[in-house]
Design a protein around this motif. Structure first.
Motif, PDB file in Angstrom:
ATOM      1  N   PRO A 116       0.804  -1.227   0.000  1.00  0.00           N
ATOM      2  CA  PRO A 116       0.000   0.000   0.000  1.00  0.00           C
ATOM      3  C   PRO A 116       0.841   1.283   0.000  1.00  0.00           C
ATOM      4  O   PRO A 116       1.984   1.284   0.448  1.00  0.00           O
ATOM      5  CB  PRO A 116      -0.821  -0.119   1.281  1.00  0.00           C
ATOM      6  N   GLY A 117       0.233   2.339  -0.515  1.00  0.00           N
ATOM      7  CA  GLY A 117       0.947   3.595  -0.757  1.00  0.00           C
ATOM      8  C   GLY A 117       1.471   4.300   0.476  1.00  0.00           C
ATOM      9  O   GLY A 117       2.457   5.017   0.401  1.00  0.00           O
ATOM     10  N   ASP A 118       0.820   4.074   1.632  1.00  0.00           N
ATOM     11  CA  ASP A 118       1.258   4.797   2.832  1.00  0.00           C
ATOM     12  C   ASP A 118       2.579   4.268   3.381  1.00  0.00           C
ATOM     13  O   ASP A 118       3.177   4.904   4.247  1.00  0.00           O
ATOM     14  CB  ASP A 118       0.175   4.791   3.916  1.00  0.00           C
ATOM     15  N   ILE A 119       3.048   3.116   2.899  1.00  0.00           N
ATOM     16  CA  ILE A 119       4.374   2.619   3.287  1.00  0.00           C
ATOM     17  C   ILE A 119       5.240   2.402   2.048  1.00  0.00           C
ATOM     18  O   ILE A 119       6.062   1.497   1.995  1.00  0.00           O
ATOM     19  CB  ILE A 119       4.291   1.326   4.139  1.00  0.00           C
ATOM     20  N   ARG A 120       5.049   3.263   1.051  1.00  0.00           N
ATOM     21  CA  ARG A 120       5.814   3.155  -0.186  1.00  0.00           C
ATOM     22  C   ARG A 120       7.220   3.718   0.055  1.00  0.00           C
ATOM     23  O   ARG A 120       7.536   4.838  -0.348  1.00  0.00           O
ATOM     24  CB  ARG A 120       5.097   3.911  -1.309  1.00  0.00           C
ATOM     25  N   TYR A 121       8.030   2.932   0.741  1.00  0.00           N
ATOM     26  CA  TYR A 121       9.384   3.334   1.104  1.00  0.00           C
ATOM     27  C   TYR A 121      10.370   2.258   0.699  1.00  0.00           C
ATOM     28  O   TYR A 121       9.987   1.127   0.391  1.00  0.00           O
ATOM     29  CB  TYR A 121       9.499   3.551   2.620  1.00  0.00           C
ATOM     30  N   ILE A 122      11.648   2.633   0.751  1.00  0.00           N
ATOM     31  CA  ILE A 122      12.721   1.665   0.551  1.00  0.00           C
ATOM     32  C   ILE A 122      13.199   1.219   1.929  1.00  0.00           C
ATOM     33  O   ILE A 122      13.538   2.044   2.775  1.00  0.00           O
ATOM     34  CB  ILE A 122      13.877   2.278  -0.257  1.00  0.00           C
TER      35      ILE A 122
END
Length: 188
Positions: A37-43
């Motif tokens: 999901p986009g709210d945890i779109r991290y590396i």
């Protein structure tokens, strides 16, 4: 930031203070990116197991990261069918790192990411080593900080999703905005 030199210096100091213990090799890092999901779109940063498990011979542009049920993955899984050909997110505890890796491998998983069970751990990487059983595992096994694992699982629960979509491994040297793409809770 205002003092990029000092920030970089502190990162290097942190690396040395945490990872350059006498007799231990400095950790290698492997990176993966959550696409959804986009709210945890991290590396995210993970460390490969020290002396067991395979390596990534393939880059997966989109593969599911499936939280194991039960989370510690020390025996039969309730959602094993969803782990086949995907990557499992497992929680530390209950059995050895190697046992967890073998359970995921037996369910057809391509790799396992084992998150620390200390949810407040946002900076200390555990060295995952072989247990005393002389067993082996062929799939890659990675260690993830507890805070990162918790935030991924929490996001999936909030969205009612059975898995995240990730890319793994990610070459961060090719990403100019890498630092901006790290989780906001990452320790600097």
């Amino acid at each position: 930031g205002i003092f990029p030199f000092f920030r970089n210096f502190s990162i290097c100091f942190l690396c040395l203070s945490l990872h350059a213990h006498p007799g231990l090799r400095i950790h290698e890092y492997l990176y993966f990116q959550v696409l959804s999901p986009g709210d945890i779109r991290y590396i995210f940063t993970a460390t490969p197991a020290k002396d067991f498990g395979g390596v990534f011979n393939t880059r997966y542009d989109q593969i599911y990261l499936v939280p194991a049920d039960p989370p510690e993955a020390c025996g039969e899984l309730n959602n094993g069918v969803f782990i086949q050909d995907q990557i499992a997110l497992v929680e530390r505890g209950g059995c050895s790192f190697l046992s967890k890796t073998r359970v995921i491998q037996e369910h057809g998983g391509r790799a396992v990411i084992i998150a620390d069970n200390a949810y407040d751990n946002d900076s200390f990487y555990i060295e995952m080593i072989q247990d005393s059983t002389r067993r082996t595992a062929d799939i890659p096994a990675l260690f993830l900080l507890g805070r990162d694992g918790y935030m991924i699982r929490r996001s999936l629960e909030q969205h009612g999703l059975p898995w995240a979509v990730i890319s793994i491994p990610v070459n961060v040297t090719s990403i100019p905005t890498y630092e901006m793409m790290q989780p906001p809770w990452t320790f600097w």
